[in-house]
Write an enzyme that holds these catalytic residues in place. Structure first.
Site, PDB file in Angstrom:
ATOM      1  N   GLY A  41       0.815  -1.215   0.000  1.00 60.97           N
ATOM      2  CA  GLY A  41       0.000   0.000   0.000  1.00 60.97           C
ATOM      3  C   GLY A  41       0.840   1.253   0.000  1.00 60.97           C
ATOM      4  N   THR A  44       0.207   5.687  -1.622  1.00 61.81           N
ATOM      5  CA  THR A  44      -0.452   6.853  -1.041  1.00 61.81           C
ATOM      6  C   THR A  44      -0.293   6.851   0.484  1.00 61.81           C
ATOM      7  OG1 THR A  44      -2.552   8.095  -0.989  1.00 61.81           O
ATOM      8  CG2 THR A  44      -2.693   5.712  -0.729  1.00 61.81           C
ATOM      9  N   GLY A  47       2.012   4.789   3.660  1.00 60.91           N
ATOM     10  CA  GLY A  47       2.912   3.916   2.912  1.00 60.91           C
ATOM     11  C   GLY A  47       3.835   4.682   1.993  1.00 60.91           C
ATOM     12  N   SER A 164      -3.697  -0.521  14.666  1.00 64.03           N
ATOM     13  CA  SER A 164      -4.418   0.699  15.022  1.00 64.03           C
ATOM     14  C   SER A 164      -4.920   0.591  16.455  1.00 64.03           C
ATOM     15  CB  SER A 164      -5.603   0.919  14.082  1.00 64.03           C
ATOM     16  OG  SER A 164      -6.460   1.937  14.566  1.00 64.03           O
ATOM     17  N   TYR A 193     -13.527  -3.597  11.140  1.00 63.02           N
ATOM     18  CA  TYR A 193     -12.217  -2.933  11.060  1.00 63.02           C
ATOM     19  C   TYR A 193     -11.445  -3.108  12.360  1.00 63.02           C
ATOM     20  CZ  TYR A 193      -8.682   0.732  10.723  1.00 63.02           C
ATOM     21  OH  TYR A 193      -7.498   1.419  10.724  1.00 63.02           O
TER      22      TYR A 193
END
Length: 315
Positions: A41, A44, A47, A164, A193
């Site tokens: 990734g 953008t 990353g 996260s 998520y």
């Protein structure tokens, strides 16, 4: 301006100042000349900023991206800003186990060495749906795809998993329902998520334990609330809220990349493994993320979901 309005501005200013003062920054000046790094990734956001920083340090950087056109634009930007031409694109779609296997096979065939693997790619707030492999799309993109990729590329590689603080939302993990078809409480996109991010931490813990005898380190991190494209697939109401909050309280992608960069280059973490970092320092996880038996069980279930072959098993 009313007193209430002034008070609100003062409070918001204080919060913003606190965020700026507590944001971790990688201070290492270490070069990575001769080292090869893969970043998923990397076209953008966090990353791309991680790739740019490591390219500036002289690394051979492989951008593992789903969209070759977007990756090509990122590659040009990184080469121009870093003045390092050793930046390459390899297509990788984490929502396809076939693509993951092809990517890994190509890397093992073409690269003489691999020093750092940064599992950075991820998606959030995508409508619940199944991939071609019959797996929930967030779960495969954020966990199963990276689980398979890492197993296929195992060696003397420093492994960094971007998780996260959202893992703290999750108070239970039902290993019998990782396609989210049974339990209604787990069937919400934000909850899914959070589960994927919990899996990132548990995966890191179990892999670190397995690789410790070999001196290979595995760590995970919370990059912070970062202004990236991760919410591009979110519902309209969520994007409206994000449009207001992001400029005020979210980090820039460059700030969000600091902990990933720190774990990739800092000498003080060279022998640290199995930890969870935030703002370039070790941080606490949720109680559930400390459950080593759960981590072991998740590993075993993940092997089944990604159809890990006997010859692909290292443990």
């Amino acid at each position: 301006m009313t007193q209430i309005g002034l008070l609100i501005l003062v409070v918001l200013g204080a919060i913003k100042a606190y965020l700026i003062l507590t944001t971790g920054v990688c201070t290492s000046t270490k070069k990575l000349t001769g080292k090869t790094v893969i970043i998923t990734g990397a076209n953008t956001g966090i990353g791309k900023e991680t790739a740019l920083d490591l390219a500036k340090r002289g690394a051979r950087v492989i951008l593992a991206c789903r969209d070759p056109k977007k990756a090509a634009i990122a590659k040009e930007d990184i080469i121009r800003e870093s003045r390092n031409k050793n930046v390459f694109i390899r297509q990788l779609d984490l929502t396809s186990l076939k693509s993951v296997r092809k990517f890994a096979a190509d890397i093992l065939k073409s690269e003489l060495r691999l020093d750092i693997l940064i599992n950075n790619a991820g998606c959030a707030t995508i409508e619940k749906k199944l991939t071609e492999d019959g797996l929930e799309v967030q779960m495969q993109s954020n966990h199963f795809g990276h689980f398979l990729l890492t197993n296929l590329l195992l060696g003397n590689v420093r492994i960094i998993n971007v998780s996260s603080t959202a893992h703290r939302w999750i108070k239970k993990l039902n290993l019998d329902d990782l396609t989210f078809e049974r339990d209604p409480s787990d069937n919400k996109i934000l909850n899914i998520y959070g589960i994927t991010k919990l899996c990132n931490v548990l995966f890191s813990k179990e892999l670190a334990k397995k690789l410790e005898p070999f001196g290979v380190t595995v760590n995970c991190l919370h990059p912070g609330a970062v202004k990236t494209e991760i919410f591009r697939n979110a519902p309209t109401w969520f994007q409206i809220i994000a449009a207001v909050c992001i400029p005020l309280f979210f980090k820039s992608a460059k700030e969000g990349a600091q902990t990933s960069i720190h774990l990739a280059v800092a000498d003080e973490v060279a022998n640290v493994t199995g930890e969870y970092f935030s703002d370039c320092k070790i941080a606490k996880t949720s109680k559930l993320a400390k459950d080593l038996e759960l981590a072991k069980q998740l590993w075993e279930v993940s092997e089944t979901f990604v159809k890990l072959k006997p010859e692909e098993r290292h443990f």
